[in-house]
Motif scaffolding. Structure first.
Motif, PDB file in Angstrom:
ATOM      1  N   THR A  23       0.818  -1.220   0.000  1.00 38.02           N
ATOM      2  CA  THR A  23       0.000   0.000   0.000  1.00 38.02           C
ATOM      3  C   THR A  23       0.850   1.269   0.000  1.00 38.02           C
ATOM      4  O   THR A  23       0.309   2.353  -0.174  1.00 38.02           O
ATOM      5  CB  THR A  23      -0.937   0.024   1.220  1.00 38.02           C
ATOM      6  OG1 THR A  23      -0.143  -0.009   2.414  1.00 38.02           O
ATOM      7  CG2 THR A  23      -1.898  -1.140   1.197  1.00 38.02           C
ATOM      8  N   ARG A  29      -1.821   3.071  -4.713  1.00 40.01           N
ATOM      9  CA  ARG A  29      -2.770   3.926  -4.006  1.00 40.01           C
ATOM     10  C   ARG A  29      -3.646   4.697  -4.989  1.00 40.01           C
ATOM     11  O   ARG A  29      -4.853   4.812  -4.800  1.00 40.01           O
ATOM     12  CB  ARG A  29      -2.014   4.861  -3.065  1.00 40.01           C
ATOM     13  CG  ARG A  29      -1.409   4.056  -1.899  1.00 40.01           C
ATOM     14  CD  ARG A  29      -0.267   4.730  -1.227  1.00 40.01           C
ATOM     15  NE  ARG A  29      -0.643   5.958  -0.565  1.00 40.01           N
ATOM     16  CZ  ARG A  29       0.245   6.788  -0.016  1.00 40.01           C
ATOM     17  NH1 ARG A  29       1.517   6.518  -0.063  1.00 40.01           N
ATOM     18  NH2 ARG A  29      -0.152   7.878   0.561  1.00 40.01           N
ATOM     19  N   LYS A  30      -3.045   5.207  -6.077  1.00 41.79           N
ATOM     20  CA  LYS A  30      -3.837   5.910  -7.091  1.00 41.79           C
ATOM     21  C   LYS A  30      -4.836   4.973  -7.758  1.00 41.79           C
ATOM     22  O   LYS A  30      -5.989   5.338  -7.969  1.00 41.79           O
ATOM     23  CB  LYS A  30      -2.922   6.518  -8.160  1.00 41.79           C
ATOM     24  CG  LYS A  30      -2.354   7.847  -7.794  1.00 41.79           C
ATOM     25  CD  LYS A  30      -1.626   8.434  -8.988  1.00 41.79           C
ATOM     26  CE  LYS A  30      -1.176   9.835  -8.695  1.00 41.79           C
ATOM     27  NZ  LYS A  30      -0.537  10.456  -9.864  1.00 41.79           N
ATOM     28  N   ARG A  31      -4.379   3.749  -8.104  1.00 38.11           N
ATOM     29  CA  ARG A  31      -5.295   2.774  -8.716  1.00 38.11           C
ATOM     30  C   ARG A  31      -6.446   2.453  -7.772  1.00 38.11           C
ATOM     31  O   ARG A  31      -7.596   2.351  -8.206  1.00 38.11           O
ATOM     32  CB  ARG A  31      -4.551   1.480  -9.084  1.00 38.11           C
ATOM     33  CG  ARG A  31      -3.795   1.551 -10.377  1.00 38.11           C
ATOM     34  CD  ARG A  31      -3.325   0.188 -10.839  1.00 38.11           C
ATOM     35  NE  ARG A  31      -2.632  -0.578  -9.821  1.00 38.11           N
ATOM     36  CZ  ARG A  31      -1.321  -0.592  -9.636  1.00 38.11           C
ATOM     37  NH1 ARG A  31      -0.535   0.137 -10.394  1.00 38.11           N
ATOM     38  NH2 ARG A  31      -0.783  -1.334  -8.687  1.00 38.11           N
ATOM     39  N   SER A  32      -6.160   2.308  -6.504  1.00 44.00           N
ATOM     40  CA  SER A  32      -7.205   2.003  -5.523  1.00 44.00           C
ATOM     41  C   SER A  32      -8.205   3.148  -5.417  1.00 44.00           C
ATOM     42  O   SER A  32      -9.416   2.919  -5.356  1.00 44.00           O
ATOM     43  CB  SER A  32      -6.594   1.719  -4.155  1.00 44.00           C
ATOM     44  OG  SER A  32      -5.776   0.573  -4.209  1.00 44.00           O
ATOM     45  N   CYS A  34      -8.813   5.406  -7.758  1.00 48.47           N
ATOM     46  CA  CYS A  34      -9.561   5.455  -9.028  1.00 48.47           C
ATOM     47  C   CYS A  34     -10.620   4.371  -9.067  1.00 48.47           C
ATOM     48  O   CYS A  34     -11.743   4.604  -9.537  1.00 48.47           O
ATOM     49  CB  CYS A  34      -8.607   5.309 -10.208  1.00 48.47           C
ATOM     50  SG  CYS A  34      -7.592   6.766 -10.510  1.00 48.47           S
ATOM     51  N   TRP A  35     -10.279   3.191  -8.555  1.00 43.31           N
ATOM     52  CA  TRP A  35     -11.250   2.088  -8.507  1.00 43.31           C
ATOM     53  C   TRP A  35     -12.428   2.476  -7.619  1.00 43.31           C
ATOM     54  O   TRP A  35     -13.589   2.249  -7.986  1.00 43.31           O
ATOM     55  CB  TRP A  35     -10.583   0.823  -7.990  1.00 43.31           C
ATOM     56  CG  TRP A  35     -11.542  -0.300  -7.816  1.00 43.31           C
ATOM     57  CD1 TRP A  35     -11.977  -1.169  -8.779  1.00 43.31           C
ATOM     58  CD2 TRP A  35     -12.214  -0.675  -6.605  1.00 43.31           C
ATOM     59  NE1 TRP A  35     -12.867  -2.053  -8.236  1.00 43.31           N
ATOM     60  CE2 TRP A  35     -13.040  -1.774  -6.903  1.00 43.31           C
ATOM     61  CE3 TRP A  35     -12.195  -0.183  -5.295  1.00 43.31           C
ATOM     62  CZ2 TRP A  35     -13.835  -2.383  -5.945  1.00 43.31           C
ATOM     63  CZ3 TRP A  35     -12.981  -0.796  -4.354  1.00 43.31           C
ATOM     64  CH2 TRP A  35     -13.791  -1.876  -4.690  1.00 43.31           C
ATOM     65  N   LEU A  36     -12.154   3.073  -6.479  1.00 43.48           N
ATOM     66  CA  LEU A  36     -13.225   3.501  -5.581  1.00 43.48           C
ATOM     67  C   LEU A  36     -14.100   4.561  -6.241  1.00 43.48           C
ATOM     68  O   LEU A  36     -15.330   4.501  -6.173  1.00 43.48           O
ATOM     69  CB  LEU A  36     -12.640   4.032  -4.271  1.00 43.48           C
ATOM     70  CG  LEU A  36     -13.624   4.565  -3.242  1.00 43.48           C
ATOM     71  CD1 LEU A  36     -14.647   3.507  -2.849  1.00 43.48           C
ATOM     72  CD2 LEU A  36     -12.877   5.076  -2.018  1.00 43.48           C
ATOM     73  N   LYS A  37     -13.466   5.532  -6.919  1.00 47.45           N
ATOM     74  CA  LYS A  37     -14.212   6.588  -7.600  1.00 47.45           C
ATOM     75  C   LYS A  37     -15.136   5.992  -8.663  1.00 47.45           C
ATOM     76  O   LYS A  37     -16.321   6.346  -8.744  1.00 47.45           O
ATOM     77  CB  LYS A  37     -13.239   7.585  -8.228  1.00 47.45           C
ATOM     78  CG  LYS A  37     -13.931   8.783  -8.858  1.00 47.45           C
ATOM     79  CD  LYS A  37     -12.938   9.832  -9.302  1.00 47.45           C
ATOM     80  CE  LYS A  37     -12.371   9.447 -10.648  1.00 47.45           C
ATOM     81  NZ  LYS A  37     -11.556  10.488 -11.262  1.00 47.45           N
ATOM     82  N   GLU A  38     -14.626   5.072  -9.455  1.00 44.72           N
ATOM     83  CA  GLU A  38     -15.448   4.441 -10.495  1.00 44.72           C
ATOM     84  C   GLU A  38     -16.565   3.595  -9.893  1.00 44.72           C
ATOM     85  O   GLU A  38     -17.671   3.552 -10.423  1.00 44.72           O
ATOM     86  CB  GLU A  38     -14.586   3.608 -11.436  1.00 44.72           C
ATOM     87  CG  GLU A  38     -13.741   4.449 -12.367  1.00 44.72           C
ATOM     88  CD  GLU A  38     -14.547   5.476 -13.135  1.00 44.72           C
ATOM     89  OE1 GLU A  38     -15.560   5.119 -13.769  1.00 44.72           O
ATOM     90  OE2 GLU A  38     -14.169   6.669 -13.099  1.00 44.72           O
ATOM     91  N   SER A  39     -16.283   2.924  -8.786  1.00 47.59           N
ATOM     92  CA  SER A  39     -17.309   2.123  -8.113  1.00 47.59           C
ATOM     93  C   SER A  39     -18.457   3.003  -7.630  1.00 47.59           C
ATOM     94  O   SER A  39     -19.628   2.642  -7.762  1.00 47.59           O
ATOM     95  CB  SER A  39     -16.717   1.359  -6.926  1.00 47.59           C
ATOM     96  OG  SER A  39     -15.774   0.417  -7.370  1.00 47.59           O
ATOM     97  N   ASN A  42     -20.384   4.170 -10.737  1.00 48.40           N
ATOM     98  CA  ASN A  42     -21.166   3.087 -11.329  1.00 48.40           C
ATOM     99  C   ASN A  42     -22.360   2.682 -10.472  1.00 48.40           C
ATOM    100  O   ASN A  42     -23.282   2.043 -10.969  1.00 48.40           O
ATOM    101  CB  ASN A  42     -20.289   1.866 -11.597  1.00 48.40           C
ATOM    102  CG  ASN A  42     -19.269   2.123 -12.686  1.00 48.40           C
ATOM    103  OD1 ASN A  42     -19.452   2.995 -13.528  1.00 48.40           O
ATOM    104  ND2 ASN A  42     -18.180   1.376 -12.658  1.00 48.40           N
TER     105      ASN A  42
END
Length: 108
Positions: A23, A29-32, A34-39, A42
């Motif tokens: 971590t 951390r950026k990918r995580s 971004c994944w949260l933002k997209e989740s 969506n």
């Protein structure tokens, strides 16, 4: 296995994963984030529906007071995390004047 045991097991797994050091990587951390933002994007209709059922919030209010604020914070963190993670130059005490001092931030 009851719910308490599942929660304890999940907490143990999360602590172990954090201890692995994965971590600390900025890209991770950026990918995580971004994944949260997209989740959130969506599932914004489902989130708004849950807020309506639980708190009787309109979809506008749900976005204005919950989802929109989180998305704004995520954008801020994604855009600034690299700078926040850089070592910061600070003043060096007189007794160590031939050296350089820096603060290295660590995620908690």
């Amino acid at each position: 296995m009851d719910n308490i045991e599942k929660i304890v097991e999940l907490g143990t797994k999360q602590l172990s994963f954090f201890s692995s050091g994965k971590t600390k990587d900025i890209r991770f951390r950026k990918r995580s984030l971004c994944w949260l933002k997209e989740s959130i994007r969506n599932n914004d209709k489902r989130i708004a529906e849950a807020l309506r059922k639980d708190l009787n919030k309109s979809s506008f209010e749900a976005y204005a007071t919950e989802t929109g604020l989180v998305l704004h914070e995520l954008r801020t963190h994604i855009n600034n995390i690299s700078g926040w993670a850089r070592p910061k130059k600070v003043g060096t005490p007189l007794f160590a004047m031939l050296s350089k001092s820096r603060i290295y931030t660590e995620p908690y």
